[in-house]
Design a protein around this motif. Structure first.
Motif, PDB file in Angstrom:
ATOM      1  N   ASN A   1       1.215  -7.388   7.295  1.00  0.00           N
ATOM      2  CA  ASN A   1       2.672  -7.429   7.253  1.00  0.00           C
ATOM      3  C   ASN A   1       3.229  -6.334   8.145  1.00  0.00           C
ATOM      4  OD1 ASN A   1       3.378  -4.983   5.455  1.00  0.00           O
ATOM      5  ND2 ASN A   1       1.913  -6.104   4.197  1.00  0.00           N
ATOM      6  N   ALA A   2       4.381  -6.609   8.704  1.00  0.00           N
ATOM      7  CA  ALA A   2       5.037  -5.669   9.607  1.00  0.00           C
ATOM      8  C   ALA A   2       6.543  -5.773   9.401  1.00  0.00           C
ATOM      9  CB  ALA A   2       4.669  -5.961  11.057  1.00  0.00           C
TER      10      ALA A   2
ATOM     11  N   ILE B   1       8.567   1.314  12.132  1.00  0.00           N
ATOM     12  CA  ILE B   1       7.797   0.088  12.324  1.00  0.00           C
ATOM     13  C   ILE B   1       6.465   0.243  11.590  1.00  0.00           C
ATOM     14  CG2 ILE B   1       6.793  -1.513  13.996  1.00  0.00           C
ATOM     15  CD1 ILE B   1       8.803  -0.497  16.034  1.00  0.00           C
ATOM     16  N   PRO B   2       6.397  -0.171  10.327  1.00  0.00           N
ATOM     17  CA  PRO B   2       5.128  -0.144   9.594  1.00  0.00           C
ATOM     18  C   PRO B   2       4.297  -1.398   9.891  1.00  0.00           C
ATOM     19  CG  PRO B   2       6.903  -0.792   8.126  1.00  0.00           C
ATOM     20  CD  PRO B   2       7.527  -0.538   9.466  1.00  0.00           C
ATOM     21  N   LEU B   3       2.984  -1.215   9.976  1.00  0.00           N
ATOM     22  CA  LEU B   3       2.047  -2.320  10.173  1.00  0.00           C
ATOM     23  C   LEU B   3       0.919  -2.142   9.166  1.00  0.00           C
ATOM     24  CD1 LEU B   3       1.033  -4.774  11.791  1.00  0.00           C
ATOM     25  CD2 LEU B   3      -0.047  -3.164  13.381  1.00  0.00           C
ATOM     26  N   ASN B   4       0.874  -2.999   8.160  1.00  0.00           N
ATOM     27  CA  ASN B   4      -0.052  -2.812   7.035  1.00  0.00           C
ATOM     28  C   ASN B   4      -1.027  -3.966   6.866  1.00  0.00           C
ATOM     29  OD1 ASN B   4       1.116  -0.329   6.064  1.00  0.00           O
ATOM     30  ND2 ASN B   4       2.818  -1.540   5.267  1.00  0.00           N
ATOM     31  N   LEU B   5      -2.254  -3.621   6.506  1.00  0.00           N
ATOM     32  CA  LEU B   5      -3.235  -4.591   6.050  1.00  0.00           C
ATOM     33  C   LEU B   5      -3.080  -4.710   4.544  1.00  0.00           C
ATOM     34  CD1 LEU B   5      -5.761  -6.340   6.719  1.00  0.00           C
ATOM     35  CD2 LEU B   5      -7.132  -4.326   6.144  1.00  0.00           C
ATOM     36  N   SER B   6      -2.957  -5.945   4.043  1.00  0.00           N
ATOM     37  CA  SER B   6      -2.683  -6.173   2.630  1.00  0.00           C
ATOM     38  C   SER B   6      -3.825  -6.968   1.991  1.00  0.00           C
ATOM     39  CB  SER B   6      -1.365  -6.940   2.488  1.00  0.00           C
ATOM     40  OG  SER B   6      -1.075  -7.213   1.146  1.00  0.00           O
ATOM     41  N   ILE B   7      -4.272  -6.515   0.807  1.00  0.00           N
ATOM     42  CA  ILE B   7      -5.316  -7.217   0.062  1.00  0.00           C
ATOM     43  C   ILE B   7      -4.790  -7.514  -1.342  1.00  0.00           C
ATOM     44  CG2 ILE B   7      -7.648  -7.095  -0.857  1.00  0.00           C
ATOM     45  CD1 ILE B   7      -8.273  -5.065   1.360  1.00  0.00           C
ATOM     46  N   LYS B   8      -4.754  -8.799  -1.694  1.00  0.00           N
ATOM     47  CA  LYS B   8      -4.303  -9.181  -3.031  1.00  0.00           C
ATOM     48  C   LYS B   8      -5.443  -8.946  -4.018  1.00  0.00           C
ATOM     49  CE  LYS B   8      -1.223 -12.248  -3.531  1.00  0.00           C
ATOM     50  NZ  LYS B   8      -0.456 -13.508  -3.516  1.00  0.00           N
ATOM     51  N   VAL B   9      -5.208  -8.097  -4.997  1.00  0.00           N
ATOM     52  CA  VAL B   9      -6.271  -7.726  -5.938  1.00  0.00           C
ATOM     53  C   VAL B   9      -6.135  -8.422  -7.286  1.00  0.00           C
ATOM     54  CG1 VAL B   9      -6.764  -5.501  -4.871  1.00  0.00           C
ATOM     55  CG2 VAL B   9      -4.962  -5.642  -6.607  1.00  0.00           C
TER      56      VAL B   9
ATOM     57  N   PRO C   1      -0.743   2.038   9.676  1.00  0.00           N
ATOM     58  CA  PRO C   1       0.058   3.033  10.385  1.00  0.00           C
ATOM     59  C   PRO C   1       1.554   2.705  10.356  1.00  0.00           C
ATOM     60  CG  PRO C   1      -0.930   1.527  11.949  1.00  0.00           C
ATOM     61  CD  PRO C   1      -1.458   1.146  10.595  1.00  0.00           C
ATOM     62  N   GLN C   2       2.359   3.739  10.499  1.00  0.00           N
ATOM     63  CA  GLN C   2       3.805   3.565  10.655  1.00  0.00           C
ATOM     64  C   GLN C   2       4.266   4.364  11.868  1.00  0.00           C
ATOM     65  OE1 GLN C   2       6.740   3.382   7.352  1.00  0.00           O
ATOM     66  NE2 GLN C   2       7.507   5.306   8.198  1.00  0.00           N
ATOM     67  N   PHE C   3       4.936   3.681  12.776  1.00  0.00           N
ATOM     68  CA  PHE C   3       5.495   4.306  13.970  1.00  0.00           C
ATOM     69  C   PHE C   3       6.983   4.524  13.722  1.00  0.00           C
ATOM     70  CE2 PHE C   3       2.033   1.456  14.983  1.00  0.00           C
ATOM     71  CZ  PHE C   3       1.175   2.263  15.711  1.00  0.00           C
TER      72      PHE C   3
ATOM     73  N   SER D   1       9.272  10.689  18.574  1.00  0.00           N
ATOM     74  CA  SER D   1       8.542   9.672  17.807  1.00  0.00           C
ATOM     75  C   SER D   1       7.486  10.356  16.943  1.00  0.00           C
ATOM     76  CB  SER D   1       7.887   8.655  18.743  1.00  0.00           C
ATOM     77  OG  SER D   1       6.957   9.292  19.591  1.00  0.00           O
ATOM     78  N   THR D   2       7.115   9.683  15.870  1.00  0.00           N
ATOM     79  CA  THR D   2       6.091  10.211  14.961  1.00  0.00           C
ATOM     80  C   THR D   2       5.148   9.085  14.542  1.00  0.00           C
ATOM     81  OG1 THR D   2       7.435   9.838  12.976  1.00  0.00           O
ATOM     82  CG2 THR D   2       7.662  11.973  14.053  1.00  0.00           C
ATOM     83  N   LEU D   3       3.976   9.477  14.054  1.00  0.00           N
ATOM     84  CA  LEU D   3       2.976   8.528  13.571  1.00  0.00           C
ATOM     85  C   LEU D   3       2.507   8.979  12.197  1.00  0.00           C
ATOM     86  CD1 LEU D   3       1.054   6.124  14.066  1.00  0.00           C
ATOM     87  CD2 LEU D   3      -0.523   7.742  15.154  1.00  0.00           C
TER      88      LEU D   3
END
Length: 196
Positions: free
Chosen positions: A69-70, A95-103, A117-119, A140-142
């Motif tokens: 998700n982004a 701008i967050p970019l996340n890997l998501s796992i449904k548990v 990560p979030q830019f 900018s930050t990371l």
């Protein structure tokens, strides 16, 4: 060998795309910024500040329980200083970019954990002239997001995550003061999103 590798890659991408489900939506929430003092003194009125963020998002469910998700989020926050009536408004694009796992659960009711990560890009001035000195901010930050999300009724998502800065990013300082003051921001984010 290269042709075989490319063929496998194309087949894998086709399989992922064929099984992918893409949803768009709108996300909004609160930033609770916890400010760590990196020097012996502080000019801040308090050590945490609350702001808001809002913007469009996209969810890409690649497999049954794995997805990406982004979002592109406008964020506004502010800080106050105890030695004057000055206040600082911070506007940025996150701008967050996340890997998501449904548990747990199903599409209609479930829990996911996510990280990525979030830019963040400063939309205001890099140097703010204050009474006690010039406050310097990065363009900018990371940082890293770690959190969890609750899925409700296939269209509503409620989440919370902790945003941890990488290295010296998300630091700011009064560089012109006699005793240079420096700070680092850690953020707790609470959100709600509607997906279509």
């Amino acid at each position: 060998m290269m042709k075989k590798a490319l063929t496998v890659l194309v087949v894998l991408c086709s399989f992922v795309t064929a099984n992918a489900k893409i949803n768009f939506g709108v996300k909004a929430g609160l930033n609770v910024a916890n400010i760590e003092t990196l020097s012996t003194e502080t000019a801040l009125d308090k050590d945490s500040y609350t702001g808001f963020y809002v913007g469009p998002k996209v969810d890409w469910d690649m497999f049954k329980r794995l997805g990406l998700n982004a979002a592109i989020l406008y964020s506004q926050a502010g800080m106050e200083f105890d030695n004057s009536e000055e206040a600082l408004e911070l506007n940025s694009l996150m701008i967050p970019l996340n890997l998501s796992i449904k548990v747990l659960g199903t599409d209609k009711l479930g829990v996911s954990i996510e990280a990525g990560p979030q830019f963040e890009f400063n939309l205001g001035e890099k140097i703010h002239e204050m009474e006690d000195g010039n406050l310097h901010l990065d363009n900018s930050t990371l940082s890293l997001n770690i959190g969890a999300k609750l899925h409700l009724l296939n269209f509503l998502q409620v989440g919370v995550n902790y945003n941890v800065p990488f290295g010296s990013t998300k630091e700011f300082k009064f560089a012109d003061m006699e005793n240079e003051e420096a700070y680092k921001i850690h953020t707790i984010q609470v959100s709600a999103a509607i997906v279509f």
